[in-house]
Write a protein that holds these residues in place. Structure first.
Motif, PDB file in Angstrom:
ATOM      1  N   MET A   1     -12.813 134.914  13.866  1.00 50.65           N
ATOM      2  CA  MET A   1     -12.467 134.923  15.289  1.00 50.65           C
ATOM      3  C   MET A   1     -11.457 136.021  15.564  1.00 50.65           C
ATOM      4  SD  MET A   1     -10.907 131.847  17.646  1.00 50.65           S
ATOM      5  CE  MET A   1     -10.524 132.152  19.375  1.00 50.65           C
ATOM      6  N   ASP A   2     -11.664 136.763  16.644  1.00 53.10           N
ATOM      7  CA  ASP A   2     -10.731 137.805  17.042  1.00 53.10           C
ATOM      8  C   ASP A   2      -9.651 137.223  17.951  1.00 53.10           C
ATOM      9  OD1 ASP A   2     -12.114 139.768  15.678  1.00 53.10           O
ATOM     10  OD2 ASP A   2     -13.464 140.174  17.370  1.00 53.10           O
ATOM     11  N   PHE A   3      -8.435 137.676  17.717  1.00 55.71           N
ATOM     12  CA  PHE A   3      -7.307 137.230  18.531  1.00 55.71           C
ATOM     13  C   PHE A   3      -6.728 138.429  19.277  1.00 55.71           C
ATOM     14  CE2 PHE A   3      -7.721 133.960  15.389  1.00 55.71           C
ATOM     15  CZ  PHE A   3      -7.392 132.790  16.061  1.00 55.71           C
ATOM     16  N   PRO A   4      -6.297 138.218  20.519  1.00 59.52           N
ATOM     17  CA  PRO A   4      -5.762 139.346  21.298  1.00 59.52           C
ATOM     18  C   PRO A   4      -4.450 139.840  20.714  1.00 59.52           C
ATOM     19  CG  PRO A   4      -5.443 137.272  22.477  1.00 59.52           C
ATOM     20  CD  PRO A   4      -6.321 136.965  21.301  1.00 59.52           C
ATOM     21  N   PRO A   5      -4.135 141.125  20.891  1.00 55.66           N
ATOM     22  CA  PRO A   5      -2.862 141.667  20.402  1.00 55.66           C
ATOM     23  C   PRO A   5      -1.695 141.144  21.226  1.00 55.66           C
ATOM     24  CG  PRO A   5      -4.018 143.310  21.697  1.00 55.66           C
ATOM     25  CD  PRO A   5      -4.966 142.143  21.553  1.00 55.66           C
ATOM     26  N   MET A   6      -0.515 141.300  20.692  1.00 57.55           N
ATOM     27  CA  MET A   6       0.702 140.918  21.412  1.00 57.55           C
ATOM     28  C   MET A   6       1.045 142.016  22.416  1.00 57.55           C
ATOM     29  SD  MET A   6       4.542 140.065  19.984  1.00 57.55           S
ATOM     30  CE  MET A   6       4.295 138.309  19.705  1.00 57.55           C
TER      31      MET A   6
END
Length: 313
Positions: A1-6
């Motif tokens: 799963m891809d997670f958005p950057p900070m």
């Protein structure tokens, strides 16, 4: 799963302060920066767990002396928090927990795990103290008790959130701080330098309070708490239960006659608001520890390779 950057990891969003209480805090912070101009690391880093859900990172828990302790805490968190979760999610989380804190065999290493739509990371935090001519910075008049027992739990890591001028200046002062050569191993110094590029931002976490004793020109930690009152109460408890058995750091246990003033002080500490006091010719001070975590586009900084061996002989 891809997670958005900070987002905003390298931003400091300075806002004007106009609320009266906040203005008083700003004024005192500016005075303390002048009176205690030097920033120094407050011992070794601490470790904990952060969780990303959607774009937001939050602290799950902090306060471990080594990364492996944080991994065990994450295992406990997964077992407790997934009791009512979907069966597949619960099974996935319990499998991670079993690797991190197995009943038999060696626990798994690593700093990151994904369970369903949440990402968990073992993170490192570093405390700092302000130093002046008379030693470390004591508690400020504007410091208050935290609203919860564990103020960092659930704390959102939002580097682009509005920051007062004093907090912004502090973050700027902290951004490029690394250990002085000779105080850590060359490998640790290289990792600290690399962190400046990979995790260029700094987020301020809730302040801790530590009772220190002045000993031959140095200040040694004795007890701590999340608020000034808690730090004083913990010192009183130390005087009542620990001191009679092992003494203060570097000193033998006191005799009954020597113990009497400590017990008298313990009875007063929970009621008094002083931040400096002397007991049996020993000088104690309640100081404030500025807790920080570095952040980058990937989120909060994880434990470093040399952190795994902080307590090796």
């Amino acid at each position: 799963m891809d997670f958005p950057p900070m987002t905003g990891h390298d931003l400091i969003n300075v806002v004007r302060v106009s609320e009266p209480v906040a203005l008083v805090r700003e004024h005192e912070a500016a005075e303390r920066a002048e009176d205690y101009p030097k920033l120094a690391g407050a011992g070794r880093p601490d470790f904990g767990v952060a969780e990303q859900h959607g774009p937001t990172w939050r602290i799950v828990g902090l306060g471990c002396m080594e990364p492996q302790g944080a991994r065990a805490d994450l295992a406990a968190h997964l077992r407790a928090s997934l009791k009512d979760a979907d069966e597949a999610v619960r099974a996935e989380g319990l499998a991670v927990a079993a690797r991190l804190d197995p009943e038999e065999g060696e626990p798994a290493g690593g700093n990151e795990w994904v369970v369903a739509d949440r990402r968990y990371r073992i993170v490192r935090t570093q405390g700092y103290v302000r130093l002046g001519a008379d030693g470390p910075e004591p508690v400020r008049s504007t410091d208050t008790e935290p609203p919860t027992e564990h103020p960092a739990c659930g704390f959102a890591l939002e580097p682009a959130a509005p920051a007062s001028p004093a907090d912004a200046a502090l973050r700027l002062d902290l951004i490029n701080l690394v250990p002085a050569p000779g105080t850590v191993s060359p490998e640790a110094l290289d990792e600290a330098a690399a962190a400046l590029g990979a995790y260029p931002g700094v987020v301020l976490l809730p302040v801790d309070y530590v009772v220190v004793e002045q000993c031959e020109g140095s200040w040694l930690p004795v007890t701590r708490g999340h608020g000034p009152k808690e730090a004083r109460r913990s010192l009183g408890l130390y005087f009542e239960t620990v001191l009679p058995r092992i003494g203060l750091p570097g000193r033998p246990p006191p005799t009954p006659e020597e113990l009497a003033p400590y017990l008298a002080a313990a009875a007063r500490l929970s009621e008094e608001s002083r931040n400096e006091f002397t007991v049996h010719d020993r000088r104690f001070r309640v100081i404030r520890v500025i807790n920080t975590i570095r952040v980058g586009p990937d989120g909060p900084e994880p434990a470093r390779p040399t952190d795994e061996h902080l307590w090796d002989p």
